[in-house]
Scaffold this motif. Structure first.
Motif, PDB file in Angstrom:
ATOM      1  N   GLU A  35      -0.078 -18.386  32.212  1.00 33.34           N
ATOM      2  CA  GLU A  35      -0.706 -18.156  30.925  1.00 33.34           C
ATOM      3  C   GLU A  35      -1.883 -17.015  31.360  1.00 33.34           C
ATOM      4  O   GLU A  35      -2.140 -16.445  30.779  1.00 33.34           O
ATOM      5  N   ARG A  36      -2.684 -17.587  32.464  1.00 31.81           N
ATOM      6  CA  ARG A  36      -3.736 -15.819  32.990  1.00 31.81           C
ATOM      7  C   ARG A  36      -2.876 -14.388  33.410  1.00 31.81           C
ATOM      8  O   ARG A  36      -2.697 -13.619  32.701  1.00 31.81           O
ATOM      9  N   ALA A  37      -1.491 -14.411  33.430  1.00 31.13           N
ATOM     10  CA  ALA A  37      -0.538 -13.269  34.038  1.00 31.13           C
ATOM     11  C   ALA A  37      -0.418 -12.534  33.037  1.00 31.13           C
ATOM     12  O   ALA A  37       0.223 -11.346  32.180  1.00 31.13           O
ATOM     13  N   LEU A  38       0.072 -13.751  31.370  1.00 35.60           N
ATOM     14  CA  LEU A  38       1.259 -13.282  30.509  1.00 35.60           C
ATOM     15  C   LEU A  38       0.397 -12.373  29.941  1.00 35.60           C
ATOM     16  O   LEU A  38       1.505 -11.290  29.104  1.00 35.60           O
ATOM     17  N   PRO A  39      -0.434 -11.574  29.146  1.00 37.56           N
ATOM     18  CA  PRO A  39      -1.357 -11.076  28.388  1.00 37.56           C
ATOM     19  C   PRO A  39      -0.402  -9.002  29.492  1.00 37.56           C
ATOM     20  O   PRO A  39      -0.294  -8.744  28.313  1.00 37.56           O
ATOM     21  N   SER A  40      -1.008  -9.017  30.235  1.00 36.47           N
ATOM     22  CA  SER A  40      -0.834  -8.534  30.884  1.00 36.47           C
ATOM     23  C   SER A  40       1.026  -8.069  31.082  1.00 36.47           C
ATOM     24  O   SER A  40       1.310  -7.140  30.913  1.00 36.47           O
ATOM     25  N   MET A  41       1.450  -9.029  31.141  1.00 35.68           N
ATOM     26  CA  MET A  41       3.521  -9.131  31.011  1.00 35.68           C
ATOM     27  C   MET A  41       3.786  -8.550  30.198  1.00 35.68           C
ATOM     28  O   MET A  41       4.275  -7.512  30.151  1.00 35.68           O
ATOM     29  N   LEU A  42       3.330  -9.100  29.006  1.00 39.86           N
ATOM     30  CA  LEU A  42       3.485  -8.941  27.538  1.00 39.86           C
ATOM     31  C   LEU A  42       3.302  -7.172  27.265  1.00 39.86           C
ATOM     32  O   LEU A  42       3.259  -6.919  27.160  1.00 39.86           O
ATOM     33  N   GLU A  43       2.761  -7.135  27.910  1.00 38.30           N
ATOM     34  CA  GLU A  43       1.744  -5.036  27.373  1.00 38.30           C
ATOM     35  C   GLU A  43       2.705  -4.732  27.864  1.00 38.30           C
ATOM     36  O   GLU A  43       3.425  -4.065  27.609  1.00 38.30           O
ATOM     37  N   PHE A  45       5.962  -5.028  28.708  1.00 34.07           N
ATOM     38  CA  PHE A  45       7.138  -5.765  28.719  1.00 34.07           C
ATOM     39  C   PHE A  45       6.940  -4.911  27.135  1.00 34.07           C
ATOM     40  O   PHE A  45       7.669  -3.958  26.571  1.00 34.07           O
ATOM     41  N   TYR A  46       6.672  -4.758  26.118  1.00 40.46           N
ATOM     42  CA  TYR A  46       6.255  -4.242  25.050  1.00 40.46           C
ATOM     43  C   TYR A  46       6.272  -2.312  25.401  1.00 40.46           C
ATOM     44  O   TYR A  46       6.702  -1.596  24.277  1.00 40.46           O
ATOM     45  N   ALA A  47       5.635  -2.221  26.144  1.00 43.50           N
ATOM     46  CA  ALA A  47       5.470  -0.600  26.363  1.00 43.50           C
ATOM     47  C   ALA A  47       6.777   0.041  27.060  1.00 43.50           C
ATOM     48  O   ALA A  47       7.274   1.088  26.325  1.00 43.50           O
ATOM     49  N   HIS A  48       7.387  -0.542  27.656  1.00 45.12           N
ATOM     50  CA  HIS A  48       8.801  -0.568  27.640  1.00 45.12           C
ATOM     51  C   HIS A  48       9.887  -0.929  26.722  1.00 45.12           C
ATOM     52  O   HIS A  48      10.476   0.444  26.628  1.00 45.12           O
ATOM     53  N   ALA A  49       9.376  -2.056  25.668  1.00 46.70           N
ATOM     54  CA  ALA A  49      10.792  -2.006  24.945  1.00 46.70           C
ATOM     55  C   ALA A  49      10.139  -0.678  24.001  1.00 46.70           C
ATOM     56  O   ALA A  49      11.536  -0.024  23.258  1.00 46.70           O
ATOM     57  N   VAL A  63       3.494  -5.226  17.104  1.00 43.79           N
ATOM     58  CA  VAL A  63       3.223  -6.242  18.627  1.00 43.79           C
ATOM     59  C   VAL A  63       2.476  -6.757  19.324  1.00 43.79           C
ATOM     60  O   VAL A  63       2.749  -8.067  19.813  1.00 43.79           O
ATOM     61  N   PRO A  64       1.335  -7.074  17.859  1.00 42.95           N
ATOM     62  CA  PRO A  64       0.206  -7.484  18.547  1.00 42.95           C
ATOM     63  C   PRO A  64       0.898  -8.670  18.006  1.00 42.95           C
ATOM     64  O   PRO A  64      -0.002 -10.102  18.759  1.00 42.95           O
ATOM     65  N   ARG A  65       1.554  -9.137  16.709  1.00 39.09           N
ATOM     66  CA  ARG A  65       2.482 -10.273  15.931  1.00 39.09           C
ATOM     67  C   ARG A  65       3.353 -10.863  17.465  1.00 39.09           C
ATOM     68  O   ARG A  65       3.110 -11.829  17.165  1.00 39.09           O
ATOM     69  N   LEU A  66       4.186  -9.629  17.573  1.00 37.36           N
ATOM     70  CA  LEU A  66       4.827 -10.258  18.307  1.00 37.36           C
ATOM     71  C   LEU A  66       4.608 -11.093  19.859  1.00 37.36           C
ATOM     72  O   LEU A  66       5.232 -11.783  20.140  1.00 37.36           O
ATOM     73  N   ASN A 112      14.418 -10.543  31.673  1.00 34.13           N
ATOM     74  CA  ASN A 112      14.972  -9.875  33.006  1.00 34.13           C
ATOM     75  C   ASN A 112      13.608  -9.058  33.025  1.00 34.13           C
ATOM     76  O   ASN A 112      13.185  -9.560  34.247  1.00 34.13           O
ATOM     77  N   PHE A 113      12.697  -8.723  32.324  1.00 35.81           N
ATOM     78  CA  PHE A 113      11.085  -7.662  32.660  1.00 35.81           C
ATOM     79  C   PHE A 113      10.669  -9.314  33.273  1.00 35.81           C
ATOM     80  O   PHE A 113      10.069  -8.570  33.345  1.00 35.81           O
ATOM     81  N   VAL A 114      10.462 -10.144  31.945  1.00 41.19           N
ATOM     82  CA  VAL A 114       9.479 -11.050  32.446  1.00 41.19           C
ATOM     83  C   VAL A 114       9.522 -12.003  32.758  1.00 41.19           C
ATOM     84  O   VAL A 114       8.968 -12.144  34.365  1.00 41.19           O
TER      85      VAL A 114
END
Length: 198
Positions: A35-43, A45-49, A63-66, A112-114
């Protein structure tokens, strides 16, 4: 499918992926770290996507909603014990992906990314405790189960859509055959009357 059948199917899937009570406990234990790391991971991921034009077009300004939807789903995946709310969430993801035309390869690529990020986090946290192996197996089982459900629903939706299209085609062919048969019948009756008048 009845609730009992749904429950039995869920239990069979969970068992096949070897996500037992011990794995569920490990997932819940790991959730605060994730949970602590997820915001950075999702950031990331969406930069990559969004660097992929096709995906960027699908994602648009969502992106914010997703990110919020993703975070909620990851929470359910790691904390729910695979209850009916989790199953409904996984089904909704599959149906949504089918509706928007997101091919499974992009969904799998996202996981795969996450997962790469999650596995790095597990290795850093549990490297010396001997818990890294069991934690990796628990996470892999949960993630594979999640993909199984979403992709199965995606496939079911595609088959239903194909069935609806086939039914439309069958109806059009049936209507055409009826019109042709009637026309041929009319021609045959007129021909018979014409012959009998000679």
């Amino acid at each position: 499918m009845s609730l009992i059948e749904q429950s039995a199917e869920r239990d069979a899937r969970v068992a096949f992926m070897r996500v037992d009570a011990a794995a569920v406990a490990l997932l819940r234990e790991f959730w605060p770290e994730l949970e602590r790391a997820l915001p950075s991971m999702l950031e990331g991921f969406y930069a990559h996507a969004t660097s992929i034009p096709k995906l960027a077009g699908m994602i648009g300004n969502q992106v914010p909603r997703l990110k919020g939807a993703q975070a909620a789903h990851w929470r359910r995946l790691f904390t729910s014990g695979f209850d009916s709310a989790y199953m409904e969430s996984a089904r909704t993801i599959g149906l949504t992906h089918n509706r928007i035309g997101l091919e499974p390869r992009w969904y799998i690529g996202g996981y795969n990314f996450v997962c790469g990020e999650i596995f790095t986090l597990i290795a850093a946290k549990y490297r010396w405790s001997g818990k890294a192996g069991p934690m990796l197996r628990a996470v892999m089982g949960a993630v594979m189960l999640d993909m199984d459900i979403a992709i199965s629903v995606y496939q079911e939706a595609m088959l239903e859509e194909r069935g609806r299209k086939q039914a439309t085609i069958d109806k059009a062919i049936g209507d055409f055959n009826m019109i042709v048969s009637k026309s041929l019948g009319d021609v045959d009756r007129k021909s018979t009357r014409l012959n009998s008048s000679h």
